[in-house]
Motif scaffolding. Structure first.
Motif, short mmCIF file in Angstrom:
data_model
loop_
_atom_site.label_atom_id
_atom_site.label_comp_id
_atom_site.label_asym_id
_atom_site.label_seq_id
_atom_site.Cartn_x
_atom_site.Cartn_y
_atom_site.Cartn_z
N ILE A 180 0.86 -1.18 0.00
CA ILE A 180 0.00 0.00 0.00
C ILE A 180 0.90 1.23 0.00
O ILE A 180 1.68 1.43 0.93
CB ILE A 180 -0.94 0.01 1.22
CG1 ILE A 180 -1.83 -1.24 1.20
CG2 ILE A 180 -1.78 1.29 1.23
CD1 ILE A 180 -2.65 -1.43 2.45
N VAL A 181 0.79 2.03 -1.06
CA VAL A 181 1.66 3.19 -1.24
C VAL A 181 0.82 4.44 -1.52
O VAL A 181 -0.40 4.35 -1.68
CB VAL A 181 2.67 2.96 -2.39
CG1 VAL A 181 3.59 1.78 -2.09
CG2 VAL A 181 1.95 2.74 -3.71
N GLY A 182 1.49 5.58 -1.63
CA GLY A 182 0.80 6.82 -1.97
C GLY A 182 0.30 6.78 -3.40
O GLY A 182 0.82 6.05 -4.24
N ASP A 183 -0.71 7.57 -3.69
CA ASP A 183 -1.29 7.62 -5.03
C ASP A 183 -0.24 7.95 -6.08
O ASP A 183 -0.29 7.44 -7.20
CB ASP A 183 -2.40 8.68 -5.09
CG ASP A 183 -3.61 8.31 -4.24
OD1 ASP A 183 -3.64 7.19 -3.69
OD2 ASP A 183 -4.53 9.14 -4.13
N ILE A 184 0.74 8.77 -5.71
CA ILE A 184 1.79 9.22 -6.63
C ILE A 184 2.62 8.05 -7.16
O ILE A 184 3.01 8.02 -8.31
CB ILE A 184 2.73 10.21 -5.91
CG1 ILE A 184 1.95 11.42 -5.44
CG2 ILE A 184 3.91 10.59 -6.78
CD1 ILE A 184 2.66 12.24 -4.38
N GLU A 185 2.88 7.06 -6.31
CA GLU A 185 3.80 5.98 -6.68
C GLU A 185 3.10 4.67 -7.04
O GLU A 185 3.76 3.67 -7.32
CB GLU A 185 4.82 5.74 -5.56
CG GLU A 185 4.18 5.38 -4.24
CD GLU A 185 5.15 5.33 -3.09
OE1 GLU A 185 6.20 4.67 -3.19
OE2 GLU A 185 4.85 5.97 -2.07
N ALA A 186 1.77 4.67 -7.04
CA ALA A 186 1.03 3.43 -7.33
C ALA A 186 1.37 2.92 -8.73
O ALA A 186 1.48 3.69 -9.68
CB ALA A 186 -0.47 3.69 -7.21
N ASP A 187 1.56 1.62 -8.84
CA ASP A 187 1.87 0.96 -10.11
C ASP A 187 1.46 -0.50 -9.98
O ASP A 187 2.18 -1.31 -9.40
CB ASP A 187 3.36 1.09 -10.43
CG ASP A 187 3.74 0.46 -11.76
OD1 ASP A 187 2.89 -0.20 -12.41
OD2 ASP A 187 4.90 0.64 -12.18
N ILE A 188 0.29 -0.83 -10.51
CA ILE A 188 -0.25 -2.18 -10.33
C ILE A 188 0.68 -3.24 -10.92
O ILE A 188 0.74 -4.35 -10.39
CB ILE A 188 -1.69 -2.28 -10.90
CG1 ILE A 188 -2.38 -3.55 -10.39
CG2 ILE A 188 -1.69 -2.21 -12.40
CD1 ILE A 188 -2.62 -3.60 -8.91
N LYS A 189 1.43 -2.91 -11.97
CA LYS A 189 2.36 -3.89 -12.56
C LYS A 189 3.45 -4.31 -11.57
O LYS A 189 3.95 -5.41 -11.62
CB LYS A 189 3.01 -3.33 -13.83
CG LYS A 189 2.05 -3.20 -14.99
CD LYS A 189 2.77 -2.68 -16.22
CE LYS A 189 1.80 -2.11 -17.21
NZ LYS A 189 1.85 -0.66 -17.32
#
Length: 158
Positions: free
Chosen positions: A107-116
């Motif tokens: 679980i990370v910040g919206d800025i760093e989200a990357d589902i891959k």
């Protein structure tokens, strides 16, 4: 206004990308523009226009990343000490109760989200369903393809 959260690893990834943009990409594009300029008439010079467009993209990305890094609240998840309770930064191992499939997310910040890369935004439906739960809990959430049920197999902060 609340500052957006960013994991320490996420901030390091952004700094690395920013460094590459400034020291590798920016000089390469400046060189390409100079080379294209040397070919003469700029109106019909596709290489020049492509390099200028690329320069605009890189400069915009540099500004965006510098602003993000200066504004975000960087959180070292290893120091949170939340134990087996899930909070921002947790890495969770889940098992789909219907299919038995196993998956791991952080679980990370919206800025760093990357589902891959299995980095899910703290604002996503699955992350919101996970926050506050603990290892061994089962939960469900509404996914785009229907209701999903998972069991939390492990929680760690690394």
């Amino acid at each position: 206004m609340k500052r957006p959260p960013l994991t320490l690893k996420g901030a390091e990834r952004l700094r690395d990308e920013l460094e590459k943009l400034k020291t590798v990409d920016r000089p390469r594009i400046i060189e390409a523009i100079a080379e294209a300029r040397a070919h003469g008439d700029l109106k019909e010079n596709a290489e020049y226009h492509a390099a200028r467009e690329q320069q605009g993209f890189v400069e915009g990305r540099i500004q965006e990343m510098e602003a993000t890094l200066s504004y975000a609240e960087v959180i070292d998840v290893a120091k949170l000490g939340a134990g087996t309770r899930i909070v921002f930064g947790a890495t969770v191992d889940l098992e789909d109760e219907d299919s038995g499939d196993k998956v791991t997310y952080q679980i990370v910040g919206d800025i760093e989200a990357d589902i891959k890369q299995r980095l899910i935004a703290v604002s996503s439906p699955i992350a919101r369903a996970l926050i506050g739960k603990s290892q061994g809990d089962a939960f469900e959430f509404q996914a785009p393809n229907g209701l999903k049920r998972y069991e939390i197999m492990a929680v760690r902060y690394d």
